[in-house]
Write a protein that holds these residues in place. Structure first.
Motif, PDB file in Angstrom:
ATOM      1  N   UNK A 288      35.459  12.376   3.489  1.00  0.00           N
ATOM      2  CA  UNK A 288      36.764  13.001   3.611  1.00  0.00           C
ATOM      3  C   UNK A 288      37.165  13.145   5.087  1.00  0.00           C
ATOM      4  N   UNK A 289      38.296  12.531   5.526  1.00  0.00           N
ATOM      5  CA  UNK A 289      38.672  12.639   6.933  1.00  0.00           C
ATOM      6  C   UNK A 289      39.085  14.055   7.318  1.00  0.00           C
ATOM      7  N   UNK A 290      39.307  14.923   6.322  1.00  0.00           N
ATOM      8  CA  UNK A 290      39.713  16.298   6.638  1.00  0.00           C
ATOM      9  C   UNK A 290      38.528  17.242   6.768  1.00  0.00           C
ATOM     10  N   UNK A 291      37.318  16.681   6.689  1.00  0.00           N
ATOM     11  CA  UNK A 291      36.128  17.532   6.745  1.00  0.00           C
ATOM     12  C   UNK A 291      36.124  18.414   7.994  1.00  0.00           C
ATOM     13  N   UNK A 292      36.391  17.790   9.141  1.00  0.00           N
ATOM     14  CA  UNK A 292      36.315  18.534  10.398  1.00  0.00           C
ATOM     15  C   UNK A 292      37.403  19.614  10.456  1.00  0.00           C
ATOM     16  N   UNK A 293      38.711  19.264  10.255  1.00  0.00           N
ATOM     17  CA  UNK A 293      39.731  20.320  10.344  1.00  0.00           C
ATOM     18  C   UNK A 293      39.562  21.414   9.289  1.00  0.00           C
ATOM     19  N   UNK A 294      39.070  21.032   8.085  1.00  0.00           N
ATOM     20  CA  UNK A 294      39.003  22.012   6.996  1.00  0.00           C
ATOM     21  C   UNK A 294      38.061  23.170   7.311  1.00  0.00           C
ATOM     22  N   UNK A 295      36.958  22.861   8.006  1.00  0.00           N
ATOM     23  CA  UNK A 295      35.947  23.895   8.240  1.00  0.00           C
ATOM     24  C   UNK A 295      36.267  24.784   9.434  1.00  0.00           C
ATOM     25  N   UNK A 296      37.343  24.441  10.191  1.00  0.00           N
ATOM     26  CA  UNK A 296      37.634  25.201  11.414  1.00  0.00           C
ATOM     27  C   UNK A 296      37.958  26.661  11.076  1.00  0.00           C
ATOM     28  N   UNK A 298      39.705  30.122  10.792  1.00  0.00           N
ATOM     29  CA  UNK A 298      41.163  30.335  10.707  1.00  0.00           C
ATOM     30  C   UNK A 298      41.777  30.722  12.051  1.00  0.00           C
ATOM     31  N   UNK A 299      41.048  31.500  12.873  1.00  0.00           N
ATOM     32  CA  UNK A 299      41.609  31.934  14.163  1.00  0.00           C
ATOM     33  C   UNK A 299      41.769  30.773  15.141  1.00  0.00           C
ATOM     34  N   UNK A 300      40.960  29.715  14.971  1.00  0.00           N
ATOM     35  CA  UNK A 300      40.994  28.591  15.919  1.00  0.00           C
ATOM     36  C   UNK A 300      41.785  27.403  15.376  1.00  0.00           C
ATOM     37  N   UNK A 301      42.250  27.547  14.113  1.00  0.00           N
ATOM     38  CA  UNK A 301      42.859  26.391  13.445  1.00  0.00           C
ATOM     39  C   UNK A 301      44.094  25.875  14.194  1.00  0.00           C
ATOM     40  N   UNK A 302      44.972  26.814  14.581  1.00  0.00           N
ATOM     41  CA  UNK A 302      46.232  26.389  15.206  1.00  0.00           C
ATOM     42  C   UNK A 302      45.958  25.616  16.489  1.00  0.00           C
ATOM     43  N   UNK A 303      45.053  26.134  17.320  1.00  0.00           N
ATOM     44  CA  UNK A 303      44.767  25.469  18.600  1.00  0.00           C
ATOM     45  C   UNK A 303      44.066  24.140  18.358  1.00  0.00           C
ATOM     46  N   UNK A 325      35.438  27.249  16.671  1.00  0.00           N
ATOM     47  CA  UNK A 325      34.437  27.757  15.732  1.00  0.00           C
ATOM     48  C   UNK A 325      34.653  27.147  14.357  1.00  0.00           C
ATOM     49  N   UNK A 326      33.546  26.992  13.617  1.00  0.00           N
ATOM     50  CA  UNK A 326      33.687  26.605  12.210  1.00  0.00           C
ATOM     51  C   UNK A 326      33.037  27.693  11.371  1.00  0.00           C
ATOM     52  N   UNK A 327      33.472  27.771  10.123  1.00  0.00           N
ATOM     53  CA  UNK A 327      32.882  28.733   9.199  1.00  0.00           C
ATOM     54  C   UNK A 327      31.903  27.991   8.304  1.00  0.00           C
ATOM     55  N   UNK A 331      29.760  32.570   5.339  1.00  0.00           N
ATOM     56  CA  UNK A 331      30.591  33.222   6.348  1.00  0.00           C
ATOM     57  C   UNK A 331      30.042  33.165   7.759  1.00  0.00           C
ATOM     58  N   UNK A 332      28.926  32.414   7.965  1.00  0.00           N
ATOM     59  CA  UNK A 332      28.369  32.315   9.316  1.00  0.00           C
ATOM     60  C   UNK A 332      29.298  31.491  10.197  1.00  0.00           C
ATOM     61  N   UNK A 333      29.292  31.813  11.504  1.00  0.00           N
ATOM     62  CA  UNK A 333      30.143  31.064  12.443  1.00  0.00           C
ATOM     63  C   UNK A 333      29.287  30.150  13.292  1.00  0.00           C
ATOM     64  N   UNK A 334      29.852  29.037  13.705  1.00  0.00           N
ATOM     65  CA  UNK A 334      29.142  28.165  14.653  1.00  0.00           C
ATOM     66  C   UNK A 334      30.163  27.667  15.667  1.00  0.00           C
ATOM     67  N   UNK A 335      29.790  27.724  16.934  1.00  0.00           N
ATOM     68  CA  UNK A 335      30.669  27.216  17.992  1.00  0.00           C
ATOM     69  C   UNK A 335      30.380  25.746  18.211  1.00  0.00           C
ATOM     70  N   UNK A 336      31.412  24.920  18.192  1.00  0.00           N
ATOM     71  CA  UNK A 336      31.222  23.487  18.419  1.00  0.00           C
ATOM     72  C   UNK A 336      32.092  23.039  19.584  1.00  0.00           C
ATOM     73  N   UNK A 337      31.611  21.996  20.239  1.00  0.00           N
ATOM     74  CA  UNK A 337      32.450  21.377  21.267  1.00  0.00           C
ATOM     75  C   UNK A 337      32.701  19.936  20.849  1.00  0.00           C
ATOM     76  N   UNK A 338      33.955  19.547  20.811  1.00  0.00           N
ATOM     77  CA  UNK A 338      34.288  18.167  20.453  1.00  0.00           C
ATOM     78  C   UNK A 338      34.839  17.468  21.691  1.00  0.00           C
TER      79      UNK A 338
END
Ligand code: ADP
Length: 626
Positions: A288-296, A298-303, A325-327, A331-338
């Motif tokens: 699914x090409x939406x895998x990455x955006x879907x997990x972002x 909610x607070x970071x989604x817009x940016x 961040x991804x969820x 409910x755990x958070x993970x910080x990612x750098x792309x």
């Protein structure tokens, strides 16, 4: 079995086998037309070989005439298919020669079916039996058809086309296989054409053997295709190896790799990337090409979506560099750098995103450390402010004593007026007004000190550094008086504003002032003097604290901004490092230098904010506050 039957049958079956292989290959890769052309040429050569075998076994002139007529069909197919192969696969041979060969061959075929008997003979009168390869084979004898010249002309074009293609390939240095294909067309057709002419004219008592030269051409074509197939296989191996190397490196570095095909809407994710997203490693990685955006988060989604949009904008650089961040499940958070790049296709108005490749890395640990450091820095800043509190207590007392004394005197005056026989209400109102004014002054002083003591996050506003310097000098003046240090300020009238946190920058300046006063206090009996100079440079506003103290020793110069470096018996060594970090957090710089005439100058500069960029200021106003 005779040699004739063995050789011609083997030639035909070899051609058919090769034709089948390449036909199947073409079925898998329909776009590779050279496979189909080869299969057609090889099948036609097999048919020609079969026809020749029948010719050699024919018993009557009628059988010979019919067979000679029909053998022109596979010959036509071989000519057209090989010309197309050389043109499309080798991209060689002049088009007009190719067209000449094909058109003349087609015309020969039509004439072959329209005129009497066939293209070669107007009439076959006899069947000759001649010895050939230890066998006896049939040979036609009769009246030669003048239309045969048309066939010979087509073969001449075919020969010229082959020579031309061979020269082109040789000049281009395309490799031996390509050269062989081009030259074999010329060479074998020369042999075949000459042999056929001699046979028909009765000079050579041999059967028709056109299939043998054709076999040579087919063999050269097979060799060339084989080279291409081999090259593709080697390329695939090299690609696999390089992908493996990349995968291993990414695995070692903890990177996940992604690739989006923005045209087909498919995506590829490496195993490491799926692991970062807490997903099971699936057998098929086309996901699914939406895998990455879907997990972002909610607070970071817009940016995140904004950055993706910018990266895919045909007018932009195509670079994506973002931390988000991804969820995860639970409910755990993970910080990612792309870090990625979009590849665009087309030019000008037709430019559009085609592919996006990149890597994703887990930066949660770094973020945690950064956040901890941020908290520690705030705590350090607070400690530093508290450390300054003792020194400021006297300043506070001095500042407050004036308004409080004035309030007391005004209250006493009001009391006296109230005791007088005639009440002067206007006088009382004026006194009350003074009391309110003094009270407000005292309140403002307390508020300023409270601001400095309070720990809080950075709040940036447009600031006038001249005003800020004035505020800090008011706070430091009682201390300077007590130490008998002359405090002066030099500043331009209209300085542009800078963007910053007022309280933090006050703290920086206060810290520099206290240090300067310490330095001049340590070098009596000279009269101590500290000057605060605020001035504008090309892109920034600079605040300098200049003293005539003991200056900075050479060994201290390198360590001034190190945390806990101090030369004072009761010093903490945190003032300068904190000041530096505050200034740098504002996009500015803080540095120190010794003055030629003695003492030191500590300067910080802050970039002019967008709002203040239009203004100009110069140093022309000098006032001393002692
Ligand atoms: P502290 O509060 O211990 O003085 P700082 O970080 O403010 O810590 O300063 C570190 C050191 O820098 C001081 O101990 C002093 O040696 C040196 N220093 C700071 N300001 C001056 C100055 N104006 N003149 C000379 N030395 C200075």
């Amino acid at each position: 079995m005779s040699w004739v039957t063995v050789i011609w049958s083997m030639a035909a079956s070899a051609c058919l086998t090769l034709a089948t292989v390449y036909l199947l290959a073409w079925c898998h890769r329909r776009t590779t037309w050279s496979y189909l052309l080869f299969a057609v040429a090889a099948t036609a050569t097999a048919a020609a070989a079969g026809g020749e075998l029948c010719l050699m076994r024919a018993q009557t002139p009628g059988q010979l005439a019919t067979l000679v007529r029909w053998i022109h069909v596979p010959i036509w197919v071989v000519v057209v298919a090989t010309v197309a192969f050389v043109r499309f696969h080798l991209r060689a041979g002049r088009p007009w020669l190719a067209w000449g060969a094909c058109v003349l061959r087609t015309a020969s075929l039509l004439v072959n079916f329209l005129v009497a008997q066939n293209l070669n003979y107007r009439e076959i009168t006899r069947v000759l039996q001649v010895p050939f390869l230890g066998d006896t084979v049939s040979l036609a004898q009769g009246v030669v058809n003048p239309w045969m010249r048309l066939g010979q002309l087509s073969l001449l074009f075919y020969f010229a086309f082959g020579v031309d293609a061979a020269i082109t390939v040789w000049r281009r240095r395309d490799g031996l296989a390509a050269l062989l294909t081009g030259s074999s067309v010329a060479f074998f057709i020369l042999i075949g054409g000459v042999q056929a002419t001699l046979v028909v004219r009765g000079v050579l008592h041999w059967p028709f053997t056109m299939s043998l030269p054709f076999l040579g051409i087919v063999a050269a074509m097979a060799y060339e295709l084989n080279r291409t197939v081999l090259g593709a296989a080697q390329l695939a191996d090299a690609l696999r190896e390089s992908e493996e190397r990349l995968r291993e490196a990414a695995e070692a570095a903890g990177f996940g790799i992604y690739r989006f095909d923005l045209v087909s809407g498919t995506a590829f994710y490496s195993r490491e990337l799926l692991a970062l997203y807490g997903l099971p490693v699936s057998a098929t990685l086309e996901l699914d090409p939406d895998l990455v955006p879907k997990a972002v988060h909610p607070d970071d989604k817009a940016i995140f979506l904004g950055c993706m949009k910018r990266a895919n904008d045909p007018d932009g650089s195509g670079i994506l560099d973002l931390e988000f961040r991804i969820l995860l499940k639970g409910g755990r958070e993970r910080w990612l750098r792309v870090r990625g790049r979009t590849v665009f296709g087309g030019d000008g108005a037709c430019r559009r995103p085609v592919r996006a490749n990149g890597i994703i890395q887990d930066v949660s640990e770094r973020k945690r450390v950064e956040q901890e450091l941020g908290v520690q820095r705030l705590q350090l800043a607070h400690v530093s402010r508290v450390a300054s509190m003792g020194q400021m207590a006297s300043s506070l007392a001095h500042e407050l004593s004036q308004p409080l004394g004035a309030i007391l005197r005004n209250a006493e005056a009001a009391e006296m007026i109230l005791q007088a026989p005639s009440l002067d209400l206007d006088e009382v109102r004026a006194i009350l007004e003074d009391i309110r004014h003094d009270d407000q002054r005292a309140g403002a002083v307390i508020e300023r000190v409270r601001d400095l003591m309070r720990r809080r996050d950075v709040m940036t506003t447009p600031l006038d550094l001249r005003q800020l310097a004035g505020d800090v000098i008011v706070l430091a003046r009682p201390d300077a008086d007590r130490r008998r240090v002359a405090l002066a300020v030099e500043t331009g009238p209209a300085l542009p504003s800078v963007q910053g946190d007022r309280v933090q920058l006050q703290q920086v300046l206060l810290n520099l002032l206290l240090n300067a006063m310490d330095a001049v206090g340590d070098s009596p009996p000279r009269e101590g003097r500290v000057t605060v100079r605020v001035r504008r440079t090309a892109t920034a506003v600079e605040v300098s604290v200049i003293d005539n103290g003991h200056g900075i020793p050479a060994d201290a110069m390198l360590r001034l901004f190190e945390p806990f470096y101090t030369t004072k018996p009761k010093g903490m060594g945190v003032g300068l490092p904190i000041s530096k970090s505050i200034v740098e957090a504002h996009g500015g710089t803080l540095w120190a230098a010794n003055n030629p005439e003695g003492g030191a100058t500590f300067t910080f500069s802050l970039p002019v904010s967008a709002a203040g960029r239009g203004m100009r200021g110069e140093v022309n106003d000098e006032s001393a506050i002692a």
